[in-house]
Design a protein around this motif. Structure first.
Motif, short mmCIF file in Angstrom:
data_model
loop_
_atom_site.label_atom_id
_atom_site.label_comp_id
_atom_site.label_asym_id
_atom_site.label_seq_id
_atom_site.Cartn_x
_atom_site.Cartn_y
_atom_site.Cartn_z
N ILE A 78 -10.42 7.65 -10.23
CA ILE A 78 -10.09 8.36 -9.08
C ILE A 78 -9.67 7.29 -7.79
CG2 ILE A 78 -10.13 10.23 -7.60
CD1 ILE A 78 -11.88 11.55 -9.66
N ILE A 86 -4.48 15.03 -4.82
CA ILE A 86 -3.79 13.85 -4.79
C ILE A 86 -4.25 12.52 -5.24
CG2 ILE A 86 -2.44 12.34 -3.14
CD1 ILE A 86 -1.59 15.09 -1.77
N ALA A 87 -5.64 12.60 -4.89
CA ALA A 87 -6.44 11.04 -5.55
C ALA A 87 -6.11 11.24 -6.97
CB ALA A 87 -7.67 11.06 -4.92
N LEU A 103 -4.32 21.46 7.88
CA LEU A 103 -4.65 20.31 6.62
C LEU A 103 -4.05 18.97 7.06
CD1 LEU A 103 -3.65 21.32 3.22
CD2 LEU A 103 -3.17 18.88 4.04
N ASP A 104 -5.00 18.20 7.09
CA ASP A 104 -4.37 16.65 7.37
C ASP A 104 -4.95 15.64 6.62
OD1 ASP A 104 -3.66 14.52 8.57
OD2 ASP A 104 -4.55 14.84 10.69
N ILE A 105 -4.02 15.26 5.58
CA ILE A 105 -4.76 14.01 4.82
C ILE A 105 -3.86 12.70 4.66
CG2 ILE A 105 -6.15 15.86 3.56
CD1 ILE A 105 -3.76 15.45 1.44
N PHE A 106 -4.52 11.92 4.05
CA PHE A 106 -3.75 10.62 3.77
C PHE A 106 -4.50 9.85 2.64
CE2 PHE A 106 -3.66 6.06 3.78
CZ PHE A 106 -2.40 5.64 4.34
N VAL A 107 -3.50 9.79 1.43
CA VAL A 107 -4.32 9.12 0.19
C VAL A 107 -3.27 8.13 0.04
CG1 VAL A 107 -5.18 9.73 -1.93
CG2 VAL A 107 -4.66 11.47 -0.54
N GLY A 108 -4.19 6.88 -0.05
CA GLY A 108 -3.59 5.65 -0.35
C GLY A 108 -3.63 5.45 -1.91
N ASN A 109 -2.82 4.62 -2.68
CA ASN A 109 -2.99 4.13 -3.80
C ASN A 109 -4.16 3.34 -3.89
OD1 ASN A 109 -2.45 3.85 -6.52
ND2 ASN A 109 -1.30 1.90 -6.22
N GLN A 117 0.69 -1.14 0.05
CA GLN A 117 0.00 -0.03 0.00
C GLN A 117 1.06 1.19 0.16
OE1 GLN A 117 -2.63 1.97 -0.59
NE2 GLN A 117 -3.98 1.68 1.16
N MET A 118 0.85 1.85 -1.23
CA MET A 118 1.65 2.97 -1.09
C MET A 118 0.66 4.23 -0.88
SD MET A 118 2.47 6.00 -3.00
CE MET A 118 1.36 6.01 -4.36
N PHE A 119 1.14 5.25 -0.15
CA PHE A 119 0.40 6.38 0.23
C PHE A 119 1.23 7.70 0.46
CE2 PHE A 119 2.17 6.75 4.47
CZ PHE A 119 2.58 5.48 4.79
N THR A 120 0.38 8.83 0.32
CA THR A 120 0.91 10.07 0.64
C THR A 120 0.13 10.65 1.80
OG1 THR A 120 1.84 10.38 -1.63
CG2 THR A 120 1.51 12.34 -0.58
N SER A 121 0.74 11.19 2.56
CA SER A 121 0.03 11.95 3.66
C SER A 121 0.65 13.24 4.01
CB SER A 121 0.34 11.24 4.86
OG SER A 121 -0.35 11.84 6.03
N VAL A 122 -0.09 14.43 3.98
CA VAL A 122 0.30 15.70 4.01
C VAL A 122 -0.33 16.43 5.49
CG1 VAL A 122 0.56 17.99 3.08
CG2 VAL A 122 0.21 15.93 1.52
N ARG A 123 0.61 17.18 5.99
CA ARG A 123 -0.01 17.83 7.28
C ARG A 123 0.39 19.32 7.18
NH1 ARG A 123 -0.88 14.37 12.62
NH2 ARG A 123 -2.39 12.84 11.58
N MET A 131 -16.54 12.21 -0.50
CA MET A 131 -16.04 12.01 -2.15
C MET A 131 -16.64 10.80 -2.79
SD MET A 131 -12.06 13.48 -2.35
CE MET A 131 -11.60 13.13 -0.84
N PHE A 186 -2.79 10.62 -8.53
CA PHE A 186 -2.70 9.03 -8.51
C PHE A 186 -3.45 8.41 -9.58
CE2 PHE A 186 -1.73 8.24 -3.60
CZ PHE A 186 -0.72 8.96 -3.73
N HIS A 201 -6.61 16.63 -0.55
CA HIS A 201 -7.02 15.09 -0.42
C HIS A 201 -7.41 14.82 -2.11
CE1 HIS A 201 -8.96 11.63 1.74
NE2 HIS A 201 -8.39 11.11 0.47
N LEU A 233 -0.03 7.19 10.72
CA LEU A 233 0.23 6.40 9.75
C LEU A 233 0.09 4.76 10.41
CD1 LEU A 233 3.16 7.94 7.86
CD2 LEU A 233 0.94 7.70 7.27
#
Lengths: 1000, 364
Positions: B81, A920-921, B5-11, A723-729, B65, A924, A917, A758
């Motif tokens: 998406i 970034i989605a 801002l606080d997000i997590f996006v998984g593939n 599971q690859m992911f990107t998280s931004v804060r 979403m 991807f 969010h 995470l």
């Protein structure tokens, strides 16, 4: 006319409603390449138009083919007013220009609009007919392959590794042109996207030309970055390593001679050796030379000339005799000579690779880094980017001289970065000084037999740790010991590097992510004064970051750092430092000493008590960590070593410098002078804070491991779930009480909380390891700190781990007696395919293969419901260069995409979090769609190079720029490949299936 | 320090089933966090409340979403998406379209209009279901209704094809749509003992037998302006049902029918005497229900009538279910022996379904 580009627009779906009255859309498509534009018919009143256009043909130079993106615009036809744009698709056709990559781009692409995001999809087919052109003065470099992967890509073999290539191009940033005041944000964003696309195409072509000049055919470890310099312009720069690669036609091609049933088998001798001391009882290593003479294999004749040179350079007795310094002396001198000849033609003997073919890396000196603070000025002539070129040349020169000071001729794991705030720019470069085996660096002719012997003499698993510099003439005060593995050469007590852990390195226990975090306030200032202030702060930051790293490393009971990346970010009123690395315990290096705390006021009783309490806490933590990471090095009595083990002590591997516009180069000695033990003096509250912060780093919950390198030392039984992911804060600092301490705490909490989140989010994957954890810090505004993390979580099988440790011991025991076999296998090892990807010993490989069809295979079948033709093919993404449990069969080309997204309705889109969010989605999704259209099913070495986020909540606006890259590949599950050979067709058709799924 | 801002996006899009349920149940983020804390998740995982808050926010944003796509499930399958494994997609859809028994009983048979939507404000406190969740469920009913309303062919198939629901759920929706279309009254007090399952069972039988699509009498000419085949009751059939009146209007026929049934059931029925005494009333009730179905108003009251005219009398005499079954079987079958009665096929079409319904409705 060396090329014909053919494009067909098939259909669209899920288009947005453009006509409110009818709730429908009259869509048509413009296809543009260079200055030529074609249009499809208008497909009236449909959200799912079927254009089925003719083939639009563009006849173009291959130079244009490389530079220009194919631009597809979907519009809504309007009889009375201007046609409304629905969105665009940019397609980089570069992958179609080399023979081995993709042959056709075909699939559904998201239609992207910089204001609205993704608005439906369009099905496009693109082909290129290339004509052979033998013009020697051509400007194009079609056919040079590019890889983001920082190791030799699987399914290729490195014939020669030529070395460093770099290029940069500059231009004015459209966002800052006068016209931007009158055009719409959309037009401005699109101009920027298009320009960057063009510039990166041009850059890639120019780099390609350099590679051709060097007679290479590929660039590995290609890293392209943008510097948004604001008013002064836009810089796109890239570095990479030029190579000559050979395609391994099929897995079977490198299976020969030794009859090993699977390639996994061959890896064992080199790959893993968690317990090297099991066979160190006898001095078996020097004897290996004799066996070498019967190993010639035709295809590797360069290294097969018989070893007629005398072997007396290495002592046969091995233990305790002579001093390592003397023994190593002539050895190194010869080596140096050889390497020098290979490297001295090169201006910069740098390599962006972080993992290497076996035998390539001889010794590692340590981390070298250089920083320089520059004031940006407008780029007056885009065609002559000399200033920027000169800046980088200067920095590289420094790196080179640092490496030399460490007795090294090359720098590996090399990277460059910038941090820009207003008109100040910090340029940074770092790498690992190293001595390389010249065998890979030049055409076969000049090589003698020397390096073969060298290879043979290098004890497996510790050779790279041995110091490359002269013991008597050390570049910095350091305490050396005899290598704990081979006991012949000297090793430092701590080793810092920017590369991945070599696959053959002997490691005890598991590794872990180690971070040093630091903030420093700075007065707001203008221009020169600002630059000076920053330059003055930099050395202190480096020093503290380094001390923190060292402390944390010791606290973990480890003695080496890999993948070290120190990022210094500049903001209006502060500087941030973030260093990430993977700590490991190298068997060859001495056990790290503990941390002693000393108080300054020894008379105070309660204070004393407090100190001893702290000391106890620290000692407990070290003990706990050793248990957690399974670090239990074998006890070695001192007689065996032959010389007393010197007190371990803090010593720096880090040579750094910083300079302002003037050329002063300062070298900072980061060692703690004459202090014998590593002592932390608590003399004020600051120091107290430091100790506290040391102890506040919470270890990951059980079942979790993390590292920022490709592979986690001590874990090798990955399952296929990733599971690859990107998280931004982003946090906002309260501007009231901004002290360095408060700032540090905020920053530390930010990073720790992010990690905790995470772990929580990914808890269903336990046992699991976060690999390639990549933190990026930016300071978008005065009081904002932004942290972006990209990583991949990979599950592993706990039970199999136990099993493998057993087999390892057996294997290593066997190994002592199977030297011959090992040697026979060595040439085979050259093929990178067997490098770090699947470190499975055969016993385990079988179980893995049996297990996975149950999981993945069935799942896929089951998941194909009646409407299977309509589901979207799965595309995996990973920052690693491999996919666990799978074999990469084809590289389809580089993915390098740049997107801008802007909104003027921030609240309506869910605020900043909702906006980013979704964006970034979408990024991807666009990456996956491009990969799928190329016929691939995964992106490896994926990296989000930039994520620039700006907001203006008062105006309800936000803007974000994202730049990502990676290698599109086709992979096949190992289970499909090997377990049931009769199912070969299934395995083969997998990429086709994906393609089919996507095009339906 | 505040989080901007606080997000997590998984593939692969992460879906937490527990949070999804909380979201579907209409809880706000803070309520959901509180509920999660109460579930003991912090102790299990060693996480902090802040982590939980961030995680919940993140999932809520993702669901928000996804909601747009869930309104047209095939879009969820095609969209690019969110990369979601098919099994998870199915779960998302199934759960999104799932409904609460308590809620569906409140709106079953009501017109899915704005007016009813206003009633949700009352339904929410009455059922203990959050207003948000009520709205989602109501909107789902309405959305499905709108999509399949104008379609030809099998109702269940249409629903399944356009909403990708499981067979079970698609059948339930068919019942809901069927009830909403025919506006059957289900809210009366005397109907309160009936569950949604009871009604859904009846709906299925009626769709199978009483609609135009049911009997294969579908018009061969696709252009003919015929009513929807599965949604509407067969008007012609309802008209014809008047013919059954003869069974109770003709005294001889009624007597003959009664004697046939009584002869056959003598000694087999625990409540024989009660049956014998009540036969004419019961038969009149059942036949009159049929004869009245020409009027829309009476169609709506079908279930009220059935309970009043048949279920309640039997129940007051304490008929065991088995006796009801024996009686209904015999009651339907005996008509075949009535020589003077010419509408055997019509009778079977009516009674076959009605018998099934009555047996289902006959409980406490």
């Amino acid at each position: 006319m060396p090329g014909k580009l053919k494009v067909k627009i098939v259909a669209g779906r899920h288009l947005p409603v453009m006509d409110r009255a009818s709730d429908l859309t009259d869509a048509f498509v413009e296809v543009k390449f260079g200055n030529t534009t074609f249009k499809t018919d208008v497909y009236l009143k449909s959200l799912n138009p079927q254009w089925n256009s003719e083939w639009f043909k563009f006849e173009v130079d291959d130079e244009d083919l490389q530079d220009e993106p194919l631009q597809i615009t979907v519009l809504d036809h309007d009889t009375y007013s201007a046609n409304d744009a629905i969105g665009k698709v940019y397609i980089d056709i570069d992958p179609l220009l080399y023979s081995e990559a993709a042959t056709v781009i075909s699939g559904w692409f998201p239609i992207y609009d910089t204001i609205h995001g993704i608005r439906g999809e369009i099905n496009v087919v693109v082909k290129v007919d290339l004509f052979n052109d033998l013009n020697r003065f051509r400007q194009s470099s079609c056919g040079v392959k590019f890889f983001c992967t920082t190791s030799i890509p699987k399914c290729y073999r490195a014939v020669i590794i030529h070395g460093f290539v770099e290029e940069l191009v500059v231009n004015e940033d459209p966002e800052y042109q006068w016209i931007d005041r009158i055009r719409t944000p959309r037009a401005s964003n699109e101009a920027r996207q298009r320009l960057i696309s063009l510039m990166s195409g041009e850059l890639q072509r120019k780099i390609g030309l350099k590679v051709l000049e060097m007679r290479g055919n590929a660039v590995v470890g290609y890293l392209q970055c943008f510097d948004l310099e604001g008013e002064s312009g836009l810089v796109v720069r890239a570095i990479g390593t030029a190579c000559t690669l050979d395609k391994l036609s099929s897995p079977a091609a490198f299976l020969p001679a030794c009859n090993s049933p699977s390639k996994d088998m061959k890896e064992i001798p080199f790959n893993e050796d968690p317990n090297p001391n099991t066979h160190s009882s006898g001095p078996s290593t020097p004897l290996k030379n004799q066996t070498y003479s019967f190993s010639p294999s035709k295809s590797y004749s360069r290294q097969s000339s018989s070893s007629d040179t005398d072997l007396s350079l290495t002592p046969k007795t091995g233990m305790g005799s002579g001093s390592a310094g003397k023994e190593g002396g002539p050895f190194k001198a010869l080596l140096r000579q050889q390497t020098q000849s290979a490297l001295e033609q090169r201006e910069f003997p740098f390599f962006t690779l972080t993992a290497f073919p076996p035998g390539f890396l001889v010794h590692v000196g340590g981390v070298v880094s250089a920083r320089s603070v520059k004031l940006l000025d407008r780029i007056h002539n885009p065609d002559e980017p000399e200033t920027r070129d000169a800046w980088w040349a200067e920095i590289r020169q420094e790196i080179k001289s640092h490496a030399k000071a460490l007795g090294c001729h090359a720098v590996v794991g090399y990277s460059e970065s910038t941090s820009i705030c207003e008109e100040v720019c910090i340029l940074s470069a770092s790498g690992t000084a190293a001595v390389l085996n010249p065998r890979f660096l030049q055409d076969g002719t000049v090589e003698g037999c020397l390096e073969q012997r060298l290879e043979e003499n290098l004890p497996i698993g510790c050779g790279f740790c041995h110091i490359p510099y002269d013991e008597l003439n050390m570049p910095f005060p350091a305490h050396l010991t005899y290598c704990y593995n081979c006991r012949k050469q000297k090793v430092p007590d701590v080793l810092f590097t920017t590369i991945d852990l070599p696959t053959d390195a002997a490691v005890i226990g598991k590794g872990c992510l180690i971070q040093a975090r630091l903030c420093r306030l700075k007065k707001k200032a203008q221009a020169e004064a600002n630059a000076t202030a920053i330059s003055n702060l930099l050395p202190f930051m480096e020093y503290e970051v380094h001390t923190q790293l060292m402390n944390k490393l010791k606290l973990k009971g480890m003695n080496a750092l890999f993948g070290l990346r120190i990022q210094i970010t500049v903001g209006e009123n502060m500087l941030m430092g973030l260093a990430s690395a993977t700590g490991v315990y190298l068997a060859a290096l001495p056990t790290p000493g503990g941390i002693q705390i000393a108080g300054k006021t020894p008379n105070d009783g309660s204070y004393e008590q407090h100190i001893s309490h702290m000391q106890k806490k620290i000692n407990d933590t070290i003990a706990k960590n050793k248990e957690l990471y399974e670090i239990n090095p074998p006890e070695i009595s001192e007689e065996i070593i032959g010389s007393p083990i010197p007190e371990p002590r803090q010593r720096s591997r880090l040579l750094r410098s910083q300079s302002e516009s003037s050329d002063e180069v300062t070298e900072l000695d980061l060692s703690h002078g004459k202090k014998d033990a590593f002592v932390l003096e608590i003399d004020d509250t600051d120091a107290m804070e430091d100790v506290h912060s040391l102890l506040t780093d919470v270890p990951p919950p059980s079942g979790f491991y993390s590292c920022n390198t490709e592979i986690m030392p001590g874990i090798n039984n990955w399952t296929s779930e990733i599971q690859m992911f990107t998280s931004v804060r982003v946090i906002r600092l309260s501007s009231l009480n901004l002290t360095n301490q408060a700032l540090n705490k905020n920053f530390n909490d930010l990073c720790e909380n992010l990690l905790k989140s995470l772990y929580f989010k990914l808890r269903s994957m336990i046992p699991c390891c976060l690999c390639h954890v990549n933190f990026t810090v930016s300071l978008p505004e005065d009081e904002l700190i932004q942290v972006t993390v990209t990583a991949v979580a990979i599950t592993f099988d706990k039970n199999q781990a136990l099993q493998t440790t057993k087999t390892h011991v057996e294997k290593s025991l066997q190994r002592a007696s199977t030297d011959n076999e090992e040697l026979l296998q060595f040439p085979l090892e050259l093929c990178s395919d067997s490098l770090p990807s699947h470190p499975f010993p055969p016993a385990k490989a079988v179980t893995v293969e049996k297990a996975s069809p149950m999981g993945e295979g069935n799942f896929r079948n089951r998941s194909a419901p009646p409407c299977a033709n309509s589901t979207v093919g799965v595309v995996k993404m990973t920052p690693l260069s491999f996919i666990p449990g799978a074999k990469i069969t084809k590289y389809l080309g580089i993915i390098n995409m740049f997107f801008i997204r802007e909104t003027t309705s921030l609240r309506e889109e869910g605020g900043v979090s909702g906006f980013l969010h979704a964006f970034i989605a979408e990024v991807f999704a666009m990456v996956r769609a491009h990969v799928a259209a190329l016929g691939g099913n995964a992106v490896v070495s994926y990296i989000m190079k930039q994520c620039v986020f700006m907001e203006n909540p008062n105006k309800n606006q936000a803007q974000c720029l994202i730049n990502v890259s990676g290698d599109a590949v086709v992979f096949v599950r190992e289970s499909d490949l090997e377990v049931v050979p009769t199912q070969q067709p299934t395995a083969n058709c997998q990429p086709l299936c994906t393609e089919g799924e996507v095009t339906t | 320090m505040t989080s901007e801002l606080d997000i997590f996006v998984g593939n692969t899009t992460l879906i937490d089933e527990d949070v999804y349920r909380l979201w579907l149940d209409g809880y706000s983020v803070s309520d959901a966090v509180a509920l999660r804390v109460r579930s003991g998740i912090l102790e299990q995982t060693g996480a902090t409340a802040a982590v939980l808050q961030s995680d919940t926010m993140d999932h809520y944003r993702t669901f928000h979403m996804l909601e747009r796509l869930l309104h047209a499930p095939p879009k969820l399958l095609h969209q690019l998406i969110f990369q979601i494994p098919p099994s998870r997609q199915a779960l998302l859809i199934e759960r999104y379209y799932a409904f609460d028994e308590a809620f569906v009983r409140e709106v079953l048979g009501k017109k899915l209009s704005k007016g009813t939507k206003k009633d949700l404000d009352d339904i929410s406190p009455k059922t203990g279901i959050t207003l948000k969740s009520c709205r989602r469920q109501f909107d789902n009913f309405k959305r499905v209704f709108k999509v399949v309303e104008e379609m030809r062919g099998s109702l269940v198939d249409n629903i399944q094809q356009h909403f990708l629901l499981s067979d079970r759920l698609a059948r339930d929706y068919a019942a809901i749509v069927f009830f909403a279309n025919n506006r059957f009254e289900t809210g009366k007090k005397k109907l309160q003992y009936l569950s949604f399952g009871d009604f859904a069972f009846c709906a299925e039988l009626m769709i199978q037998n009483w609609t135009l699509g049911a009997v294969g009498e579908a018009p061969t000419d696709p252009d003919s302006q015929m009513d929807d085949m599965d949604m509407d009751l067969d008007k012609e059939f309802l008209q014809d049902l008047k013919e059954l009146k003869v069974l109770v209007a003709d005294k001889d026929l009624l007597d003959l029918h009664k004697s046939l049934v009584c002869t056959a059931l003598r000694g087999k029925l625990g409540v024989f005497s009660e049956m014998e005494a009540n036969f004419k009333n019961l038969s009149r009730g059942l036949v009159n229900v049929a004869a009245k179905l020409t009027h829309n108003k009476d169609v709506r009251d079908l279930f009220v009538d059935l309970v009043e005219k048949f279920v309640e009398p039997c129940r007051s005499d304490h008929w065991p279910l088995n006796d009801v079954r024996l009686f209904l079987n015999q009651y339907s079958a005996s008509v075949h022996s009535l020589d003077g009665f010419r509408h055997q096929a019509l009778w079977d079409r009516y009674m076959g379904t009605l018998r099934g319904c009555l047996l289902r409705l006959y409980h406490d």
